[in-house]
Design a protein around this motif. Sequence first.
Motif, PDB file in Angstrom:
ATOM      1  N   THR A  89      -4.739  47.938 -18.875  1.00  0.00           N
ATOM      2  CA  THR A  89      -4.867  46.489 -18.666  1.00  0.00           C
ATOM      3  C   THR A  89      -3.624  45.846 -18.062  1.00  0.00           C
ATOM      4  N   GLY A  90      -2.460  46.503 -18.177  1.00  0.00           N
ATOM      5  CA  GLY A  90      -1.208  45.911 -17.715  1.00  0.00           C
ATOM      6  C   GLY A  90      -0.579  44.967 -18.719  1.00  0.00           C
ATOM      7  N   ASP A  91      -1.256  44.743 -19.858  1.00  0.00           N
ATOM      8  CA  ASP A  91      -0.702  43.863 -20.893  1.00  0.00           C
ATOM      9  C   ASP A  91       0.543  44.491 -21.511  1.00  0.00           C
ATOM     10  N   GLU A  92       1.512  43.625 -21.871  1.00  0.00           N
ATOM     11  CA  GLU A  92       2.767  44.097 -22.444  1.00  0.00           C
ATOM     12  C   GLU A  92       3.034  43.468 -23.804  1.00  0.00           C
ATOM     13  N   GLN A  93       3.699  44.231 -24.671  1.00  0.00           N
ATOM     14  CA  GLN A  93       4.193  43.726 -25.943  1.00  0.00           C
ATOM     15  C   GLN A  93       5.638  44.188 -26.105  1.00  0.00           C
ATOM     16  N   GLU A  94       6.467  43.349 -26.741  1.00  0.00           N
ATOM     17  CA  GLU A  94       7.849  43.731 -27.020  1.00  0.00           C
ATOM     18  C   GLU A  94       7.975  44.165 -28.478  1.00  0.00           C
ATOM     19  N   ILE A  95       8.651  45.294 -28.702  1.00  0.00           N
ATOM     20  CA  ILE A  95       8.933  45.750 -30.064  1.00  0.00           C
ATOM     21  C   ILE A  95      10.109  44.938 -30.591  1.00  0.00           C
ATOM     22  N   SER A  96       9.918  44.264 -31.720  1.00  0.00           N
ATOM     23  CA  SER A  96      10.949  43.363 -32.231  1.00  0.00           C
ATOM     24  C   SER A  96      11.778  44.038 -33.325  1.00  0.00           C
ATOM     25  N   PHE A  97      13.052  43.635 -33.403  1.00  0.00           N
ATOM     26  CA  PHE A  97      13.975  44.127 -34.428  1.00  0.00           C
ATOM     27  C   PHE A  97      14.755  42.952 -34.988  1.00  0.00           C
ATOM     28  N   ARG A  98      15.212  43.095 -36.227  1.00  0.00           N
ATOM     29  CA  ARG A  98      15.795  41.947 -36.918  1.00  0.00           C
ATOM     30  C   ARG A  98      17.255  41.683 -36.541  1.00  0.00           C
ATOM     31  N   ASP A  99      17.970  42.700 -36.095  1.00  0.00           N
ATOM     32  CA  ASP A  99      19.398  42.534 -35.841  1.00  0.00           C
ATOM     33  C   ASP A  99      19.652  41.819 -34.513  1.00  0.00           C
ATOM     34  N   LYS A 100      20.777  41.092 -34.453  1.00  0.00           N
ATOM     35  CA  LYS A 100      21.146  40.385 -33.227  1.00  0.00           C
ATOM     36  C   LYS A 100      21.709  41.332 -32.170  1.00  0.00           C
ATOM     37  N   ALA A 101      22.266  42.436 -32.617  1.00  0.00           N
ATOM     38  CA  ALA A 101      22.788  43.453 -31.699  1.00  0.00           C
ATOM     39  C   ALA A 101      22.534  44.812 -32.326  1.00  0.00           C
ATOM     40  N   TYR A 102      22.037  45.752 -31.529  1.00  0.00           N
ATOM     41  CA  TYR A 102      21.681  47.056 -32.083  1.00  0.00           C
ATOM     42  C   TYR A 102      21.691  48.115 -30.986  1.00  0.00           C
ATOM     43  N   THR A 103      21.589  49.356 -31.424  1.00  0.00           N
ATOM     44  CA  THR A 103      21.515  50.510 -30.532  1.00  0.00           C
ATOM     45  C   THR A 103      20.183  51.211 -30.773  1.00  0.00           C
ATOM     46  N   LEU A 104      19.545  51.644 -29.700  1.00  0.00           N
ATOM     47  CA  LEU A 104      18.227  52.261 -29.811  1.00  0.00           C
ATOM     48  C   LEU A 104      18.052  53.270 -28.695  1.00  0.00           C
ATOM     49  N   TYR A 105      17.478  54.413 -29.035  1.00  0.00           N
ATOM     50  CA  TYR A 105      17.075  55.332 -27.968  1.00  0.00           C
ATOM     51  C   TYR A 105      15.836  56.116 -28.376  1.00  0.00           C
ATOM     52  N   PHE A 106      15.086  56.565 -27.354  1.00  0.00           N
ATOM     53  CA  PHE A 106      13.885  57.357 -27.563  1.00  0.00           C
ATOM     54  C   PHE A 106      14.274  58.831 -27.697  1.00  0.00           C
ATOM     55  N   TYR A 107      13.498  59.574 -28.464  1.00  0.00           N
ATOM     56  CA  TYR A 107      13.705  61.025 -28.498  1.00  0.00           C
ATOM     57  C   TYR A 107      12.426  61.706 -29.004  1.00  0.00           C
ATOM     58  N   GLY A 108      12.274  62.972 -28.621  1.00  0.00           N
ATOM     59  CA  GLY A 108      11.202  63.792 -29.173  1.00  0.00           C
ATOM     60  C   GLY A 108       9.802  63.424 -28.732  1.00  0.00           C
ATOM     61  N   ASN A 109       9.664  62.598 -27.708  1.00  0.00           N
ATOM     62  CA  ASN A 109       8.329  62.181 -27.259  1.00  0.00           C
ATOM     63  C   ASN A 109       7.816  63.167 -26.206  1.00  0.00           C
ATOM     64  N   LYS A 110       7.298  64.300 -26.685  1.00  0.00           N
ATOM     65  CA  LYS A 110       6.927  65.412 -25.796  1.00  0.00           C
ATOM     66  C   LYS A 110       5.430  65.505 -25.531  1.00  0.00           C
ATOM     67  N   GLU A 111       4.615  64.773 -26.302  1.00  0.00           N
ATOM     68  CA  GLU A 111       3.166  64.906 -26.186  1.00  0.00           C
ATOM     69  C   GLU A 111       2.569  63.599 -25.651  1.00  0.00           C
ATOM     70  N   ALA A 112       1.948  63.675 -24.489  1.00  0.00           N
ATOM     71  CA  ALA A 112       1.430  62.475 -23.841  1.00  0.00           C
ATOM     72  C   ALA A 112       0.314  61.817 -24.645  1.00  0.00           C
ATOM     73  N   ASP A 113      -0.418  62.588 -25.446  1.00  0.00           N
ATOM     74  CA  ASP A 113      -1.543  62.016 -26.192  1.00  0.00           C
ATOM     75  C   ASP A 113      -1.130  61.519 -27.578  1.00  0.00           C
ATOM     76  N   ASN A 114       0.175  61.511 -27.857  1.00  0.00           N
ATOM     77  CA  ASN A 114       0.650  61.004 -29.147  1.00  0.00           C
ATOM     78  C   ASN A 114       0.441  59.490 -29.200  1.00  0.00           C
ATOM     79  N   PRO A 115      -0.167  58.933 -30.247  1.00  0.00           N
ATOM     80  CA  PRO A 115      -0.387  57.486 -30.331  1.00  0.00           C
ATOM     81  C   PRO A 115       0.845  56.719 -30.798  1.00  0.00           C
ATOM     82  N   GLU A 116       1.964  57.451 -31.029  1.00  0.00           N
ATOM     83  CA  GLU A 116       3.159  56.800 -31.552  1.00  0.00           C
ATOM     84  C   GLU A 116       4.392  57.153 -30.729  1.00  0.00           C
TER      85      GLU A 116
END
Length: 393
Positions: A89-116
């Motif tokens: 659909t092209g719709d977007e959502q932003e993942i929200s976090f409580r901190d004003k400043a933070y560090t985040l990175y993706f890892y371990g996302n090896k399966e395209a059919d993973n729902p998470e």
Amino acid sequence: VEFVPREDGLEYSIAKHGNDYYVLTNLDAVNFRLMRVSADKLGDKQQWQEVIPHKEDTRLEDIEIFEQHLVYKQRQRGQTQVFVRSLNTGDEQEISFRDKAYTLYFYGNKEADNPELRLYYTSMTTPGSHYDVDLNSLDKTLLKQEPVVGDFKPENYASERLFVTARDGAEVPVTLVYRKDKFKKDGTNPLYQYGYGSYGSTSEPSFSSNRLSLLDRGFVFAIAHIRGSQMLGRPWYEDGKKLTKKNTFNDFVDVTKALVEQGYGAKDKVFAMGGSAGGLLMGAVINQAPELYLGVAAHVPFVDVVTTMLDESIPLTTNEFDEWGNPKEKVYYDYMLSYSPYDQISAQDYPNLLVTTGLFDSQVQYFEPAKWVAKLRDYKTDDNLLLFKTEME
């Protein structure tokens, strides 16, 4: 097999989705953009289609591709943001976090059919945390959090992100953390300021259990996200290297002055620390504004800039010309000489100093800080401590 022919300055990473490739690239985009191209048109960059456009104030940093979703991470005015886009659909959502400043990175996302989406998250008040995020609802499941020994309660601490206006008008991000019941914004707390500011390396706001000892004794801890990093995108790095390197040092000094003026730290209780290229920062700062600091720690500091950069027998030297310039060219020689900590030592009072090095350090040779310490001892006009420790192992 080459994805596209190599070009000087062209950077890209790729992710495959069906018959298409998604290309995260700096092609005509200093802060990167996302393109898409079908497998049969790889080599022709004219066929690349734009998915996420370039933005002057936002650096596109990473992507993950799933069967039904595109996830991308960007940094806007120094703040990390993560968006999940439906590929249907092209719709977007932003993942929200409580901190004003933070560090985040993706890892371990090896399966395209993973729902998470799997990600790692931390802030100045949040220990390292591993989450799975539902790509449809954005609900977060905490899988694991770094344990903290002792009676640690995150609600006892507060973190802030503010901007300091440097002498040339640039706005420098600063991340602060302190213990709430020990902090008064009246200029009485001791202040510990950290910085690096080279190679485009960004000092991320992350948790440190070691730091708690300082915070529990009333220190305000500050990270100055100075030029030479990429906290505000690739241009922030370009404005703190080669012939603009002094911006790095000026930013650090201007942050110190502002934090004291705003009541975050006591003017007679300011400490600073940096290592390696951050040790160069410390050396330049104490030549420029020694009166601002009670104590400074310079760990394996790169302080004899001109001599080292003229010695091409050192394995790293020629590769470093892109960062500092080649001193065999007069314009770079003169500029390096004007800030090189060893060369700019003068007869003045210096702060209390702790300098460390290693006899077998392959990146900063031990004799650099050794000769710097010797010259400081010869020139300095104060009775403050100057401690030098060499790791002999």
